[in-house]
Design a protein around this motif. Structure first.
Motif, PDB file in Angstrom:
ATOM      1  N   ASN A 229      53.224 -63.896  56.700  1.00 46.32           N
ATOM      2  CA  ASN A 229      51.911 -63.645  57.037  1.00 46.32           C
ATOM      3  C   ASN A 229      50.982 -63.631  56.017  1.00 46.32           C
ATOM      4  N   ILE A 230      49.896 -63.812  56.644  1.00 48.72           N
ATOM      5  CA  ILE A 230      48.540 -63.965  55.494  1.00 48.72           C
ATOM      6  C   ILE A 230      48.480 -62.688  54.984  1.00 48.72           C
ATOM      7  N   HIS A 231      48.598 -61.584  55.496  1.00 52.80           N
ATOM      8  CA  HIS A 231      48.495 -60.265  55.061  1.00 52.80           C
ATOM      9  C   HIS A 231      49.435 -60.114  53.871  1.00 52.80           C
ATOM     10  N   ASP A 232      50.569 -60.457  53.736  1.00 50.62           N
ATOM     11  CA  ASP A 232      51.601 -60.200  52.647  1.00 50.62           C
ATOM     12  C   ASP A 232      51.069 -61.227  51.254  1.00 50.62           C
ATOM     13  N   ARG A 233      50.268 -62.027  51.595  1.00 52.60           N
ATOM     14  CA  ARG A 233      49.778 -63.144  50.450  1.00 52.60           C
ATOM     15  C   ARG A 233      48.479 -62.820  50.328  1.00 52.60           C
ATOM     16  N   CYS A 234      47.792 -61.844  51.006  1.00 50.40           N
ATOM     17  CA  CYS A 234      46.253 -61.854  50.937  1.00 50.40           C
ATOM     18  C   CYS A 234      45.805 -61.004  49.473  1.00 50.40           C
ATOM     19  N   TYR A 235      44.907 -61.550  48.864  1.00 49.71           N
ATOM     20  CA  TYR A 235      44.564 -60.957  47.603  1.00 49.71           C
ATOM     21  C   TYR A 235      43.982 -59.677  47.817  1.00 49.71           C
ATOM     22  N   ARG A 236      43.488 -59.443  48.824  1.00 51.04           N
ATOM     23  CA  ARG A 236      42.886 -58.308  49.379  1.00 51.04           C
ATOM     24  C   ARG A 236      43.808 -57.196  49.644  1.00 51.04           C
ATOM     25  N   ARG A 237      45.055 -57.369  49.664  1.00 49.53           N
ATOM     26  CA  ARG A 237      46.263 -56.242  50.165  1.00 49.53           C
ATOM     27  C   ARG A 237      45.931 -54.958  49.139  1.00 49.53           C
ATOM     28  N   PRO A 238      45.858 -54.983  47.892  1.00 50.58           N
ATOM     29  CA  PRO A 238      45.704 -53.776  47.155  1.00 50.58           C
ATOM     30  C   PRO A 238      44.607 -52.989  47.815  1.00 50.58           C
ATOM     31  N   PHE A 239      43.568 -53.264  48.136  1.00 58.36           N
ATOM     32  CA  PHE A 239      42.583 -52.284  48.872  1.00 58.36           C
ATOM     33  C   PHE A 239      43.028 -52.025  50.031  1.00 58.36           C
ATOM     34  N   TYR A 240      43.700 -52.790  50.857  1.00 53.68           N
ATOM     35  CA  TYR A 240      44.468 -52.237  52.069  1.00 53.68           C
ATOM     36  C   TYR A 240      45.319 -50.982  51.751  1.00 53.68           C
ATOM     37  N   GLU A 241      46.205 -51.172  50.550  1.00 54.18           N
ATOM     38  CA  GLU A 241      47.167 -50.219  50.333  1.00 54.18           C
ATOM     39  C   GLU A 241      46.385 -48.978  49.874  1.00 54.18           C
ATOM     40  N   TRP A 258      36.484 -55.374  49.699  1.00 56.92           N
ATOM     41  CA  TRP A 258      37.602 -54.646  50.011  1.00 56.92           C
ATOM     42  C   TRP A 258      38.336 -55.331  51.297  1.00 56.92           C
ATOM     43  N   CYS A 259      39.348 -54.789  51.729  1.00 54.40           N
ATOM     44  CA  CYS A 259      40.124 -55.153  52.849  1.00 54.40           C
ATOM     45  C   CYS A 259      39.268 -55.329  54.210  1.00 54.40           C
ATOM     46  N   LEU A 260      39.744 -56.306  54.978  1.00 56.25           N
ATOM     47  CA  LEU A 260      38.744 -56.493  56.355  1.00 56.25           C
ATOM     48  C   LEU A 260      39.556 -55.809  57.652  1.00 56.25           C
ATOM     49  N   TYR A 261      40.653 -55.161  57.317  1.00 52.86           N
ATOM     50  CA  TYR A 261      41.487 -54.680  58.444  1.00 52.86           C
ATOM     51  C   TYR A 261      40.520 -54.029  59.583  1.00 52.86           C
ATOM     52  N   GLU A 262      39.472 -53.111  59.097  1.00 53.20           N
ATOM     53  CA  GLU A 262      38.870 -52.351  60.056  1.00 53.20           C
ATOM     54  C   GLU A 262      37.786 -53.301  60.828  1.00 53.20           C
ATOM     55  N   GLY A 264      38.704 -55.881  62.115  1.00 54.35           N
ATOM     56  CA  GLY A 264      39.585 -56.889  62.916  1.00 54.35           C
ATOM     57  C   GLY A 264      40.192 -57.960  62.298  1.00 54.35           C
ATOM     58  N   CYS A 265      40.503 -58.166  60.945  1.00 55.94           N
ATOM     59  CA  CYS A 265      41.587 -58.968  60.447  1.00 55.94           C
ATOM     60  C   CYS A 265      42.900 -59.247  61.116  1.00 55.94           C
ATOM     61  N   LYS A 266      43.202 -60.147  61.530  1.00 52.95           N
ATOM     62  CA  LYS A 266      44.416 -60.471  61.964  1.00 52.95           C
ATOM     63  C   LYS A 266      45.637 -60.948  61.050  1.00 52.95           C
ATOM     64  N   GLY A 267      45.227 -60.938  59.765  1.00 48.56           N
ATOM     65  CA  GLY A 267      46.104 -61.492  58.752  1.00 48.56           C
ATOM     66  C   GLY A 267      47.555 -60.520  58.852  1.00 48.56           C
ATOM     67  N   PRO A 268      47.724 -59.400  59.235  1.00 51.39           N
ATOM     68  CA  PRO A 268      48.977 -58.818  59.157  1.00 51.39           C
ATOM     69  C   PRO A 268      50.058 -59.404  60.357  1.00 51.39           C
ATOM     70  N   THR A 269      49.355 -59.952  61.372  1.00 52.25           N
ATOM     71  CA  THR A 269      50.165 -60.509  62.375  1.00 52.25           C
ATOM     72  C   THR A 269      50.079 -62.253  62.672  1.00 52.25           C
ATOM     73  N   PRO A 286      39.299 -68.036  55.141  1.00 48.57           N
ATOM     74  CA  PRO A 286      38.162 -67.244  55.743  1.00 48.57           C
ATOM     75  C   PRO A 286      38.085 -66.042  55.050  1.00 48.57           C
ATOM     76  N   ILE A 287      39.290 -65.141  54.697  1.00 48.21           N
ATOM     77  CA  ILE A 287      39.210 -63.812  54.115  1.00 48.21           C
ATOM     78  C   ILE A 287      38.735 -64.084  52.806  1.00 48.21           C
ATOM     79  N   ALA A 288      38.674 -65.049  51.878  1.00 45.02           N
ATOM     80  CA  ALA A 288      37.847 -64.909  50.774  1.00 45.02           C
ATOM     81  C   ALA A 288      36.491 -65.367  51.203  1.00 45.02           C
TER      82      ALA A 288
HETATM   83  S1  SF4 Z   1      44.122 -56.969  56.676  1.00 41.47           S
HETATM   84 FE1  SF4 Z   1      43.369 -58.708  56.333  1.00 41.47          FE
HETATM   85  S2  SF4 Z   1      41.965 -58.775  54.671  1.00 41.47           S
HETATM   86 FE2  SF4 Z   1      43.244 -57.010  54.496  1.00 41.47          FE
HETATM   87  S3  SF4 Z   1      44.995 -57.202  53.187  1.00 41.47           S
HETATM   88 FE3  SF4 Z   1      45.476 -57.867  55.329  1.00 41.47          FE
HETATM   89  S4  SF4 Z   1      45.211 -59.955  55.511  1.00 41.47           S
HETATM   90 FE4  SF4 Z   1      43.979 -59.301  53.785  1.00 41.47          FE
END
Ligand code: SF4
Lengths: 355, 217
Positions: A229-241, A258-262, A264-269, A286-288
């Motif tokens: 999934n996108i989330h596992d390869r996303c360069y913003r992941r450290p910010f998520y953590e 920073w991470c775009l989870y809030e 609505g980023c659907k990267g994790p799924t 898109p995330i970049a």
């Molecule tokens: S939620 Fe989106 S922006 Fe945040 S780390 Fe996962 S894929 Fe990247």
């Protein structure tokens, strides 16, 4: 390129050096999750491959998939490989029109019976055959007729793979995917809205190299590209953590990447190779570019609530129903307490009457 | 509809309806049932103060049993504090609460939430082992206790797995986490988890009634 010319000869004639070609082959081998030793095999097989006949059918679509493949910033090796196939029928790209275009399709089918690749973009409307026709033929009939003699089918884009946007609720045309109609042919779903060009050419390269289709996931997508999934390869992941999120598209978090989870980023799924392959020759995705992933390579991505609703939030109906439930619960609570009181009072009265 | 769509949609909607309906039913039904009128002359008229004092005193271990119940008492506190931190200060949870309540609050980093959840889980396991191995506790435990423990443990475990992406695809873990929380919502009003809502009112009522008779609650 002449029909019986090999791919190797064609690329050489186009000025592609042996070094560049081998580089492409190693990249393709690694993209397809093959061992490094397979690069030589890929190179040998691709160089010797003769152009396969490809028929490309476009149904209910926006032409974004074709645009994705053909409008890259500069001609790439992938696009040259794509040029190297014998694209015998494609509405947008072919010079022929009208009856001669349809004749080209029929001729390609007859000449390459059982051997041609069928590429489909767009969904197929089942609601009414008249919703989408080509040369007076419904999409359903054309798909059935053309799929009949195909060696394999590549459903390009989320519309062909899963129904896509035309399939979105309330699905006015009764749109369905290719695999809902054709069940007796090998089908590869290269989903995405649009799909990444190199994924399309990667599947073609695999077919040309091995004569088979790549390993597929449970949704019929090549595992090599859709395995993570996108989330596992996303360069913003450290910010998520670290819990560092952008709250709006122009706040400090957004500016700091920073991470775009809030938001609505659907990267994790979402399973796709955007975070690794990227777009426009590896420039960005898109995330970049500051927007959350829409999940466009997943089925029904259009019907999963707002693109800006975080995935941990509910997709539930309304607060009014909860208020209704609260009122009903309160009424039952008060009613049962009053009934219990009345029972107690009655029991006491009976006790007193006895004594 | 995928499992995650089901878990985030209809399953969530119905479990919340049952939760809200059940809690108000149980709470009002219990509080309004009333107690037998005390006809004796009150020793003192300090019901509210006595009620509030009892909430405080019963929140500390009773002096004469202190040695015996110290572990139970403070591990109970630690469990509740760790659980509340993990539930209330995880960023994805706050986004969920925001979608239901309409407002959110600041969160803690993922790592801290994971450690806190692990601590909560370890304490809960210790308490369950104690419950199973202590003859008196085992005797006074019934199915309600064990179901209540299970519906709390499962969301904790699945939440940790989802947040660490271990064991299955993220959407599957998230869906199972949602569903396990929904099972908790459905069980909540009808089992001992209702102590969340009833602990303080019952302490208050006992304190007020005892105080009226001049007895220390
Ligand atoms: S939620 Fe989106 S922006 Fe945040 S780390 Fe996962 S894929 Fe990247």
């Amino acid at each position: 390129m002449r029909k019986h010319q090999t791919l190797g000869v064609y690329l050489h004639a186009q000025g592609v050096s042996r070094r560049a070609f081998l580089k492409f082959c190693s990249a393709t081998a690694s993209l397809m999750a093959l061992p490094p030793s397979a690069a030589a095999q890929v190179a040998a097989a691709l160089a010797a491959a003769r152009r396969p006949s490809v028929i490309w059918l476009s149904f209910q679509e926006c032409t974004g998939c074709t645009e994705s493949l053909t409008r890259s910033h500069a001609p790439t090796l992938e696009s040259l490989i794509f040029d190297a196939i014998s694209l015998d029928y494609h509405h947008t790209l072919q010079a022929a029109s009208g009856e001669s275009a349809e004749a080209a399709r029929i001729a390609a089918m007859e000449e390459n019976e059982g051997e041609y690749l069928l590429v489909v973009d767009g969904s197929i409307p089942l609601g009414n055959p008249g919703y989408s026709t080509i040369a007076g033929m419904s999409n359903l009939d054309m798909l059935r007729e053309t799929a009949g003699g195909a060696a394999a089918i590549i459903a390009v884009g989320t519309c062909a793979a899963f129904g896509g946007i035309p399939h979105a609720s309330p699905n006015p045309t009764g749109a369905v995917s290719v695999s809902e109609i054709i069940t007796d042919k090998p089908i590869v779903n290269v989903s995405g809205c649009p799909p990444i060009p190199v994924v399309i050419t990667g599947v073609l390269a695999h077919f040309l190299t091995f004569g088979t289709l790549p390993d597929l996931d449970h949704l019929g997508r090549p595992v090599a590209f859709f395995g993570q999934n996108i989330h596992d390869r996303c360069y913003r992941r450290p910010f998520y953590e670290r819990g560092q999120f952008a709250h709006t598209f122009d706040d400090e978090g957004a500016r700091k990447g920073w991470c775009l989870y809030e938001l609505g980023c659907k990267g994790p799924t979402t399973y796709n190779a955007c975070a690794t392959l990227k777009w426009n020759e590896g420039t960005s995705y898109p995330i970049a570019s500051g927007h959350g992933c829409l999940g466009c390579s997943e089925p029904d991505f259009w019907d999963k609530g707002s693109f800006y609703t975080p995935i941990s939030a509910g997709l539930w109906g309304s607060r009014e129903t909860l208020i209704g439930a609260a009122a009903a619960g309160a009424a039952l609570g008060v009613g049962s307490a009053l009934a219990a009181r009345a029972r107690k009072k009655k029991a006491r009265a009976a006790e007193e009457a006895e004594s | 509809m995928t499992l995650l769509d089901f878990a985030r949609g209809p399953a969530l909607q119905w479990s919340l309806i049952i939760l809200v309906f059940g809690v108000l039913w149980q709470l009002l039904g219990t509080i309004l049932i009333g107690v037998k009128k005390d006809l004796s002359k009150p020793r003192r008229n300090t019901a509210v103060r006595d009620g509030l004092a009892t909430i405080a005193t019963r929140s500390l271990p009773e002096h004469q049993f202190e040695k015996k119940i110290r572990f139970q008492h403070f591990s109970g506190y630690a469990w509740h504090v760790a659980l509340f931190i993990a539930v209330l200060f995880s960023a994805p949870h706050i986004l969920f609460f925001e979608s239901v309540l309409g407002f959110g609050w600041p969160h803690l980093p993922n790592g801290i939430i994971l450690v806190t959840a692990a601590i909560a889980l370890a304490i809960l396991f210790a308490l369950v082992i104690r419950r199973l191995s202590h003859p008196v506790q085992r005797l006074i435990s019934n199915a309600d206790d064990y179901i209540s423990v299970i519906v709390v443990i499962v969301p904790l475990v699945t939440g940790m797995l989802a947040s660490a992406h271990i064991g299955a695809r993220y959407e599957t873990l998230l869906a199972i986490h949602f569903l396990s929380v929904e099972a908790l919502f459905v069980w909540f009003p009808f089992g001992k988890l209702m102590h969340t809502a009833l602990t303080f009112p019952s302490r208050f009522r006992a304190g007020a009634a005892f105080g009226r008779r001049g007895v220390k609650a």
